[in-house]
Design a protein around this motif. Structure first.
Motif, PDB file in Angstrom:
ATOM      1  N   THR A  43       4.981 -12.434  -1.332  1.00  0.00           N
ATOM      2  CA  THR A  43       5.449 -11.598  -2.432  1.00  0.00           C
ATOM      3  C   THR A  43       4.482 -10.443  -2.617  1.00  0.00           C
ATOM      4  OG1 THR A  43       6.386 -13.512  -3.569  1.00  0.00           O
ATOM      5  CG2 THR A  43       5.995 -11.553  -4.901  1.00  0.00           C
ATOM      6  N   VAL A  44       5.034  -9.239  -2.763  1.00  0.00           N
ATOM      7  CA  VAL A  44       4.221  -8.070  -3.110  1.00  0.00           C
ATOM      8  C   VAL A  44       4.502  -7.760  -4.571  1.00  0.00           C
ATOM      9  CG1 VAL A  44       3.861  -5.609  -2.760  1.00  0.00           C
ATOM     10  CG2 VAL A  44       4.236  -7.072  -0.807  1.00  0.00           C
ATOM     11  N   THR A  45       3.443  -7.636  -5.348  1.00  0.00           N
ATOM     12  CA  THR A  45       3.560  -7.251  -6.750  1.00  0.00           C
ATOM     13  C   THR A  45       2.903  -5.892  -6.903  1.00  0.00           C
ATOM     14  OG1 THR A  45       3.417  -9.568  -7.419  1.00  0.00           O
ATOM     15  CG2 THR A  45       3.026  -7.908  -9.129  1.00  0.00           C
ATOM     16  N   ILE A  46       3.609  -4.967  -7.532  1.00  0.00           N
ATOM     17  CA  ILE A  46       3.069  -3.636  -7.756  1.00  0.00           C
ATOM     18  C   ILE A  46       3.146  -3.361  -9.249  1.00  0.00           C
ATOM     19  CG2 ILE A  46       5.302  -2.627  -7.180  1.00  0.00           C
ATOM     20  CD1 ILE A  46       3.867  -0.086  -6.322  1.00  0.00           C
ATOM     21  N   GLY A  47       2.104  -2.756  -9.789  1.00  0.00           N
ATOM     22  CA  GLY A  47       2.125  -2.480 -11.219  1.00  0.00           C
ATOM     23  C   GLY A  47       0.885  -1.751 -11.686  1.00  0.00           C
ATOM     24  N   THR A  48       0.786  -1.650 -13.004  1.00  0.00           N
ATOM     25  CA  THR A  48      -0.332  -0.980 -13.653  1.00  0.00           C
ATOM     26  C   THR A  48      -0.676  -1.739 -14.922  1.00  0.00           C
ATOM     27  OG1 THR A  48      -1.031   1.057 -14.747  1.00  0.00           O
ATOM     28  CG2 THR A  48       1.313   0.609 -14.756  1.00  0.00           C
TER      29      THR A  48
ATOM     30  N   THR B  88       0.829  -1.202   0.000  1.00  0.00           N
ATOM     31  CA  THR B  88       0.000   0.000   0.000  1.00  0.00           C
ATOM     32  C   THR B  88       0.867   1.257   0.000  1.00  0.00           C
ATOM     33  OG1 THR B  88      -1.775  -1.159   1.154  1.00  0.00           O
ATOM     34  CG2 THR B  88      -1.798   1.252   1.269  1.00  0.00           C
ATOM     35  N   ARG B  89       1.917   1.244   0.797  1.00  0.00           N
ATOM     36  CA  ARG B  89       2.813   2.403   0.846  1.00  0.00           C
ATOM     37  C   ARG B  89       3.596   2.567  -0.450  1.00  0.00           C
ATOM     38  NH1 ARG B  89       5.995   2.466   6.400  1.00  0.00           N
ATOM     39  NH2 ARG B  89       6.994   4.194   5.293  1.00  0.00           N
ATOM     40  N   MET B  90       3.998   1.447  -1.071  1.00  0.00           N
ATOM     41  CA  MET B  90       4.700   1.524  -2.353  1.00  0.00           C
ATOM     42  C   MET B  90       3.786   2.126  -3.424  1.00  0.00           C
ATOM     43  SD  MET B  90       6.717  -2.111  -2.236  1.00  0.00           S
ATOM     44  CE  MET B  90       7.160  -2.084  -3.954  1.00  0.00           C
ATOM     45  N   VAL B  91       2.520   1.730  -3.428  1.00  0.00           N
ATOM     46  CA  VAL B  91       1.553   2.301  -4.371  1.00  0.00           C
ATOM     47  C   VAL B  91       1.446   3.808  -4.146  1.00  0.00           C
ATOM     48  CG1 VAL B  91      -0.906   2.418  -4.957  1.00  0.00           C
ATOM     49  CG2 VAL B  91       0.241   0.202  -4.814  1.00  0.00           C
ATOM     50  N   SER B  92       1.343   4.226  -2.896  1.00  0.00           N
ATOM     51  CA  SER B  92       1.248   5.662  -2.591  1.00  0.00           C
ATOM     52  C   SER B  92       2.471   6.421  -3.096  1.00  0.00           C
ATOM     53  CB  SER B  92       1.097   5.890  -1.088  1.00  0.00           C
ATOM     54  OG  SER B  92      -0.133   5.387  -0.649  1.00  0.00           O
ATOM     55  N   GLU B  93       3.651   5.841  -2.893  1.00  0.00           N
ATOM     56  CA  GLU B  93       4.877   6.494  -3.362  1.00  0.00           C
ATOM     57  C   GLU B  93       4.873   6.612  -4.881  1.00  0.00           C
ATOM     58  OE1 GLU B  93       8.438   6.465  -1.683  1.00  0.00           O
ATOM     59  OE2 GLU B  93       7.663   6.265   0.351  1.00  0.00           O
ATOM     60  N   ALA B  94       4.496   5.524  -5.581  1.00  0.00           N
ATOM     61  CA  ALA B  94       4.462   5.554  -7.042  1.00  0.00           C
ATOM     62  C   ALA B  94       3.442   6.575  -7.536  1.00  0.00           C
ATOM     63  CB  ALA B  94       4.143   4.164  -7.588  1.00  0.00           C
ATOM     64  N   GLN B  95       2.299   6.643  -6.875  1.00  0.00           N
ATOM     65  CA  GLN B  95       1.267   7.600  -7.285  1.00  0.00           C
ATOM     66  C   GLN B  95       1.728   9.043  -7.086  1.00  0.00           C
ATOM     67  OE1 GLN B  95      -2.026   6.061  -4.987  1.00  0.00           O
ATOM     68  NE2 GLN B  95      -2.885   5.046  -6.783  1.00  0.00           N
TER      69      GLN B  95
ATOM     70  N   HIS C 119       8.309  12.433 -34.299  1.00  0.00           N
ATOM     71  CA  HIS C 119       8.223  12.688 -32.864  1.00  0.00           C
ATOM     72  C   HIS C 119       9.634  12.734 -32.271  1.00  0.00           C
ATOM     73  CE1 HIS C 119       7.146  12.242 -28.653  1.00  0.00           C
ATOM     74  NE2 HIS C 119       5.889  12.485 -28.987  1.00  0.00           N
ATOM     75  N   PRO C 120       9.939  13.711 -31.434  1.00  0.00           N
ATOM     76  CA  PRO C 120      11.290  13.825 -30.867  1.00  0.00           C
ATOM     77  C   PRO C 120      11.584  12.828 -29.749  1.00  0.00           C
ATOM     78  CG  PRO C 120       9.885  15.533 -29.972  1.00  0.00           C
ATOM     79  CD  PRO C 120       9.071  14.814 -31.018  1.00  0.00           C
ATOM     80  N   GLY C 121      10.601  12.069 -29.331  1.00  0.00           N
ATOM     81  CA  GLY C 121      10.777  11.167 -28.195  1.00  0.00           C
ATOM     82  C   GLY C 121      10.385  11.861 -26.904  1.00  0.00           C
ATOM     83  N   THR C 122      10.395  11.111 -25.829  1.00  0.00           N
ATOM     84  CA  THR C 122      10.047  11.677 -24.528  1.00  0.00           C
ATOM     85  C   THR C 122      11.109  11.296 -23.503  1.00  0.00           C
ATOM     86  OG1 THR C 122       8.702   9.749 -23.951  1.00  0.00           O
ATOM     87  CG2 THR C 122       7.556  11.610 -24.959  1.00  0.00           C
ATOM     88  N   LYS C 123      11.300  12.139 -22.523  1.00  0.00           N
ATOM     89  CA  LYS C 123      12.245  11.861 -21.442  1.00  0.00           C
ATOM     90  C   LYS C 123      11.606  10.875 -20.462  1.00  0.00           C
ATOM     91  CE  LYS C 123      14.659  16.226 -21.596  1.00  0.00           C
ATOM     92  NZ  LYS C 123      15.064  17.435 -20.862  1.00  0.00           N
ATOM     93  N   PRO C 124      12.421  10.029 -19.837  1.00  0.00           N
ATOM     94  CA  PRO C 124      11.884   9.131 -18.814  1.00  0.00           C
ATOM     95  C   PRO C 124      11.331   9.929 -17.633  1.00  0.00           C
ATOM     96  CG  PRO C 124      14.142   8.546 -19.393  1.00  0.00           C
ATOM     97  CD  PRO C 124      13.834   9.841 -20.070  1.00  0.00           C
ATOM     98  N   GLN C 125      10.229   9.439 -17.078  1.00  0.00           N
ATOM     99  CA  GLN C 125       9.649  10.024 -15.877  1.00  0.00           C
ATOM    100  C   GLN C 125       9.397   8.890 -14.881  1.00  0.00           C
ATOM    101  OE1 GLN C 125       6.645  13.232 -16.686  1.00  0.00           O
ATOM    102  NE2 GLN C 125       6.729  12.335 -18.739  1.00  0.00           N
ATOM    103  N   PRO C 126      10.472   8.355 -14.283  1.00  0.00           N
ATOM    104  CA  PRO C 126      10.332   7.183 -13.414  1.00  0.00           C
ATOM    105  C   PRO C 126       9.390   7.438 -12.243  1.00  0.00           C
ATOM    106  CG  PRO C 126      12.643   7.737 -13.743  1.00  0.00           C
ATOM    107  CD  PRO C 126      11.827   8.846 -14.341  1.00  0.00           C
ATOM    108  N   PHE C 127       8.499   6.508 -12.035  1.00  0.00           N
ATOM    109  CA  PHE C 127       7.607   6.570 -10.881  1.00  0.00           C
ATOM    110  C   PHE C 127       7.532   5.215 -10.196  1.00  0.00           C
ATOM    111  CE2 PHE C 127       5.141   5.535 -14.566  1.00  0.00           C
ATOM    112  CZ  PHE C 127       4.201   4.619 -14.155  1.00  0.00           C
ATOM    113  N   MET C 128       7.627   4.123 -10.946  1.00  0.00           N
ATOM    114  CA  MET C 128       7.569   2.783 -10.348  1.00  0.00           C
ATOM    115  C   MET C 128       8.926   2.384  -9.747  1.00  0.00           C
ATOM    116  SD  MET C 128       4.516   1.627 -10.607  1.00  0.00           S
ATOM    117  CE  MET C 128       4.436  -0.118 -10.645  1.00  0.00           C
TER     118      MET C 128
END
Length: 143
Positions: free
Chosen positions: A69-74, A36-43, A113-122
């Motif tokens: 095991t905890v699995t987090i994803g979208t 739950t806390r990992m989800v909050s951080e990713a959000q 398209h010029p591409g996009t920069k990474p925006q890490p959240f997970m």
């Protein structure tokens, strides 16, 4: 002076199983809190346009008494493009002769398209998992 005592092995084993069961339940609860806390951080780290990606982030806990095991994803198909970015690429129409979108001056045959920069959240949220678990685990040990 002598002393004798007897241990009822079956009663001892039943008590030990109950104690292990309580610890196991506590470990599952701690893993659930960690997820739950990992989800909050990713959000919190997730970039927002429509909010669809952020609201799709979920976790699940699986396992048994000795291994969790905890699995987090979208399940949003463009999540990896946001997380890792994209290289420059060409966009061509699939079913029409030209591309057009609101705000475009006129239809075009291709878009470079010029591409996009990474925006890490997970990845940052997952990297925090050991620290989060270290905070939550002591509650599991208390059973």
């Amino acid at each position: 002076m002598s002393m004798n005592f007897q241990i009822d092995g079956r009663a001892y084993e039943r008590g030990l199983r109950r104690w292990i069961g309580r610890i196991s339940d506590g470990a599952r609860d701690a893993m659930t809190r960690t997820g739950t806390r990992m989800v909050s951080e990713a959000q919190e780290l997730c970039p927002v346009d429509t909010g669809r990606l952020r609201s799709s982030i979920r976790h699940s806990v699986s396992g048994s008494r000795r291994s969790w095991t905890v699995t987090i994803g979208t399940n949003v198909n463009y999540a990896a493009h946001v997380e890792f970015g994209t290289r420059p690429h060409v966009i061509r129409p699939k079913n029409k002769k030209a591309l057009f979108w609101p705000g475009a001056l006129h239809p075009v045959a291709v878009v470079h398209h010029p591409g996009t920069k990474p925006q890490p959240f997970m990845r940052p949220a997952i990297a925090r998992a050991p620290a989060i678990w270290a905070e939550e685990a002591p509650r599991a040990a208390r059973g």
